[in-house]
Design a protein around this motif. Structure first.
Motif, PDB file in Angstrom:
ATOM      1  N   GLN A 157     -35.482 -16.463  29.455  1.00 40.81           N
ATOM      2  CA  GLN A 157     -35.280 -17.638  28.422  1.00 40.81           C
ATOM      3  C   GLN A 157     -34.434 -17.411  27.473  1.00 40.81           C
ATOM      4  O   GLN A 157     -33.957 -18.182  26.654  1.00 40.81           O
ATOM      5  CB  GLN A 157     -36.511 -18.003  28.312  1.00 40.81           C
ATOM      6  CG  GLN A 157     -37.423 -18.556  29.330  1.00 40.81           C
ATOM      7  CD  GLN A 157     -38.642 -19.045  28.931  1.00 40.81           C
ATOM      8  OE1 GLN A 157     -39.312 -18.558  27.861  1.00 40.81           O
ATOM      9  NE2 GLN A 157     -39.393 -20.116  29.502  1.00 40.81           N
ATOM     10  N   ALA A 158     -34.285 -15.899  27.083  1.00 41.45           N
ATOM     11  CA  ALA A 158     -33.699 -15.579  25.716  1.00 41.45           C
ATOM     12  C   ALA A 158     -32.274 -16.219  25.432  1.00 41.45           C
ATOM     13  O   ALA A 158     -31.834 -16.702  24.384  1.00 41.45           O
ATOM     14  CB  ALA A 158     -33.629 -14.052  25.737  1.00 41.45           C
ATOM     15  N   VAL A 159     -31.473 -15.930  26.609  1.00 40.73           N
ATOM     16  CA  VAL A 159     -30.228 -16.499  26.002  1.00 40.73           C
ATOM     17  C   VAL A 159     -30.106 -17.981  25.910  1.00 40.73           C
ATOM     18  O   VAL A 159     -29.232 -18.437  24.922  1.00 40.73           O
ATOM     19  CB  VAL A 159     -29.243 -16.024  27.402  1.00 40.73           C
ATOM     20  CG1 VAL A 159     -27.895 -16.870  27.274  1.00 40.73           C
ATOM     21  CG2 VAL A 159     -29.148 -14.720  27.615  1.00 40.73           C
ATOM     22  N   LEU A 208     -27.078  -9.101  25.916  1.00 39.09           N
ATOM     23  CA  LEU A 208     -27.620 -10.613  25.810  1.00 39.09           C
ATOM     24  C   LEU A 208     -26.868 -11.354  24.756  1.00 39.09           C
ATOM     25  O   LEU A 208     -26.609 -12.488  25.090  1.00 39.09           O
ATOM     26  CB  LEU A 208     -28.980 -10.750  25.646  1.00 39.09           C
ATOM     27  CG  LEU A 208     -29.977 -10.181  26.691  1.00 39.09           C
ATOM     28  CD1 LEU A 208     -31.522 -10.233  26.320  1.00 39.09           C
ATOM     29  CD2 LEU A 208     -29.929 -10.992  27.952  1.00 39.09           C
ATOM     30  N   LEU A 209     -26.479 -11.017  23.504  1.00 39.75           N
ATOM     31  CA  LEU A 209     -25.960 -11.584  22.562  1.00 39.75           C
ATOM     32  C   LEU A 209     -24.480 -11.838  23.046  1.00 39.75           C
ATOM     33  O   LEU A 209     -23.943 -12.784  22.945  1.00 39.75           O
ATOM     34  CB  LEU A 209     -26.150 -11.027  21.301  1.00 39.75           C
ATOM     35  CG  LEU A 209     -27.276 -10.902  20.787  1.00 39.75           C
ATOM     36  CD1 LEU A 209     -27.423 -10.106  19.335  1.00 39.75           C
ATOM     37  CD2 LEU A 209     -27.983 -12.166  20.470  1.00 39.75           C
ATOM     38  N   GLU A 210     -24.069 -11.011  23.722  1.00 37.00           N
ATOM     39  CA  GLU A 210     -22.376 -11.316  24.130  1.00 37.00           C
ATOM     40  C   GLU A 210     -22.546 -12.286  25.085  1.00 37.00           C
ATOM     41  O   GLU A 210     -21.561 -13.146  25.119  1.00 37.00           O
ATOM     42  CB  GLU A 210     -21.996 -10.090  24.913  1.00 37.00           C
ATOM     43  CG  GLU A 210     -21.635  -8.811  23.568  1.00 37.00           C
ATOM     44  CD  GLU A 210     -21.493  -7.461  24.401  1.00 37.00           C
ATOM     45  OE1 GLU A 210     -20.737  -6.524  23.748  1.00 37.00           O
ATOM     46  OE2 GLU A 210     -21.937  -7.073  25.617  1.00 37.00           O
ATOM     47  N   GLU A 211     -23.398 -12.438  26.094  1.00 35.44           N
ATOM     48  CA  GLU A 211     -23.664 -13.734  26.997  1.00 35.44           C
ATOM     49  C   GLU A 211     -23.682 -14.905  26.132  1.00 35.44           C
ATOM     50  O   GLU A 211     -23.268 -15.919  26.660  1.00 35.44           O
ATOM     51  CB  GLU A 211     -24.724 -13.273  27.853  1.00 35.44           C
ATOM     52  CG  GLU A 211     -24.737 -14.284  28.965  1.00 35.44           C
ATOM     53  CD  GLU A 211     -25.950 -14.072  30.148  1.00 35.44           C
ATOM     54  OE1 GLU A 211     -26.172 -14.978  30.819  1.00 35.44           O
ATOM     55  OE2 GLU A 211     -26.525 -12.763  29.960  1.00 35.44           O
ATOM     56  N   VAL A 212     -24.616 -14.669  25.077  1.00 34.42           N
ATOM     57  CA  VAL A 212     -24.731 -15.928  24.333  1.00 34.42           C
ATOM     58  C   VAL A 212     -23.363 -16.340  23.542  1.00 34.42           C
ATOM     59  O   VAL A 212     -23.162 -17.864  23.630  1.00 34.42           O
ATOM     60  CB  VAL A 212     -25.783 -15.920  23.075  1.00 34.42           C
ATOM     61  CG1 VAL A 212     -25.847 -16.899  21.950  1.00 34.42           C
ATOM     62  CG2 VAL A 212     -27.207 -15.571  23.445  1.00 34.42           C
ATOM     63  N   GLN A 250     -30.864 -13.654  16.324  1.00 37.39           N
ATOM     64  CA  GLN A 250     -31.097 -12.146  16.793  1.00 37.39           C
ATOM     65  C   GLN A 250     -31.909 -12.113  18.137  1.00 37.39           C
ATOM     66  O   GLN A 250     -32.786 -13.234  18.005  1.00 37.39           O
ATOM     67  CB  GLN A 250     -31.808 -11.379  15.810  1.00 37.39           C
ATOM     68  CG  GLN A 250     -30.994 -11.477  14.431  1.00 37.39           C
ATOM     69  CD  GLN A 250     -32.090 -10.713  13.281  1.00 37.39           C
ATOM     70  OE1 GLN A 250     -32.659  -9.805  13.222  1.00 37.39           O
ATOM     71  NE2 GLN A 250     -31.597 -11.592  12.134  1.00 37.39           N
ATOM     72  N   ILE A 251     -31.756 -11.120  18.789  1.00 34.66           N
ATOM     73  CA  ILE A 251     -32.816 -10.948  19.951  1.00 34.66           C
ATOM     74  C   ILE A 251     -33.285  -9.640  19.695  1.00 34.66           C
ATOM     75  O   ILE A 251     -32.692  -8.706  19.488  1.00 34.66           O
ATOM     76  CB  ILE A 251     -31.713 -11.158  21.423  1.00 34.66           C
ATOM     77  CG1 ILE A 251     -31.250 -12.379  21.610  1.00 34.66           C
ATOM     78  CG2 ILE A 251     -32.918 -10.507  22.481  1.00 34.66           C
ATOM     79  CD1 ILE A 251     -30.608 -12.477  22.831  1.00 34.66           C
TER      80      ILE A 251
END
Length: 408
Positions: A157-159, A208-212, A250-251
């Motif tokens: 669920q993070a993204v 994950l942040l790059e995916e966001v 932030q993750i």
């Protein structure tokens, strides 16, 4: 070029006093209105997005920050511990961040995967021991009111949660009239002692942040990450071109591990949640400083300290003017009266130049139940029935629109 330090004092929004100390501004009544309206706006947006609001204390035991990692990686920016109990008790610290407190709130109850994402938000105080040479106005202070939130979710669920946070930020910027200068992916760099030494943690969070950020233009910058993980920073610029961070996403895999957070998965076993940190407007102080400069003190109608000023031409019209102020306040419009005792009509009009709406009441207007309307942008719609004026002002304040006087 607008400087919030000068304009904020001229408009009686905030000030400082040496006896309170550097980096500790106080809010004057009009500034307190702007702050209160801004805070309520953020709470409204968060509630609609599924966040629950909490309160947590501004103090915590030193041990709390040792567990979170702040003591090892951030103590130079923290105020020194205070010893309770007459010098023989435990040590407590003014918190530099709300994250550890929210981790404890999550940990206080058991959670099933069915409850996730679990979103909590707080407009809470935190304190940082900034050097006196970098303090200035509202942009760099030692006592900070932070719009903070933490989402505890499954890795899957993070993204989506981080993307939704970016959506809230974009909506708030539209409503507030803020323009993002650029998006920055802030990564570790420089001395490794500044960051948590876990390469796999950094790799996973960065991916994950790059995916966001997929589909969004951004720049990667080393040396600007939080000590526990990378972050997306939304950068703004002031009228002088100086850049600063206002909002962040932030993750975090670090604090869930440090605080041994878990949820019960569909297999009945314990699983580690991901902690998504996000702030829509960052600190209230920096947000207000930027709004002062971006709007030159001419705040959007819904955010203006005074939305309507009523100006009776002479003493004979003061009763009508008072009645209009009372009716406006009953509708939730922030209204004030500026009577003949405050100078000539021209002087009063000039003094209220940043108020969105001016309602002048002379003998003819009083007899007709009207007000001669002047708008902040220089337009003069003319004599308008009082009921229509209140309807227009109330509607514009409610819909957060930019146009002062839309065509009927």
């Amino acid at each position: 070029m607008h400087d919030h330090r000068r304009l904020g004092r001229e408009l009686h929004l905030f000030d400082t006093d040496p006896l309170m100390g550097a980096g500790l501004p106080y809010w004057l009544p009009d500034g307190a209105v702007v702050r209160h309206v801004l805070e309520e706006y953020v709470r409204e947006v968060e509630r609609a997005a599924g966040y629950r609001h909490v309160y947590s204390p501004v103090l915590g035991k030193r041990e709390l920050y040792e567990i979170s990692g702040h003591w090892d990686h951030y103590s130079d920016d923290m105020f020194p511990p205070m010893r309770l109990g007459g010098g023989e008790g435990e040590e407590v610290v003014l918190r530099p961040s709300l994250c550890p407190h929210h981790a404890l709130i999550y940990r206080s109850r058991s959670h099933s995967y069915r409850e996730l994402p679990f979103r909590i938000a707080e407009l809470g105080g935190m304190y940082r021991s900034e050097l006196s040479g970098v303090l200035g106005g509202l942009t760099r202070v030692r006592s900070i009111q932070l719009n903070d939130a933490h989402i505890f979710c499954t890795p899957e669920q993070a993204v989506a949660e981080a993307r939704a946070a970016l959506g809230l930020i974009r909506r708030a910027y539209d409503d507030l009239g803020i323009r993002a200068a650029r998006y920055r992916l802030s990564l570790p760099g420089g001395g490794s002692e500044k960051y948590v030494p876990d390469p796999e943690l950094w790799r996973r969070a960065t991916a994950l942040l790059e995916e966001v950020l997929d589909g969004i233009a951004y720049e990667s910058v080393e040396g600007e990450a939080a000590f526990y993980g990378p972050k997306i920073d939304i950068q703004i610029t002031d009228p002088a071109g100086r850049e600063s961070t206002l909002s962040t996403v932030q993750i975090d895999f670090h604090q869930p591990e440090r605080f041994d957070l878990h949820y019960i998965g569909p297999d009945g076993g314990k699983h580690r949640p991901v902690m998504v940190h996000r702030s829509i407007i960052g600190s209230v102080e920096r947000a207000v400083a930027h709004l002062i400069e971006a709007h030159g003190g001419a705040f959007p109608v819904w955010l203006a300290p005074v939305q309507l000023v009523v100006l009776p031409v002479g003493d004979a019209q003061e009763e009508r003017a008072h009645d209009l102020v009372r009716r406006a306040e009953a509708r939730g419009i922030r209204a004030e009266l500026s009577g003949p005792g405050h100078g000539t009509l021209g002087a009063r009009v000039r003094a209220a130049r940043l108020v969105p709406y001016q309602a002048v009441i002379g003998e003819r207007e009083a007899d007709a139940g009207c007000a001669a309307v002047r708008l902040r942008d220089g337009r003069r719609p003319g004599a308008v029935p009082v009921g229509e004026l209140l309807e227009r002002v109330g509607a514009r304040a409610g819909d957060r629109g930019a146009e002062l006087w839309a065509a009927a």
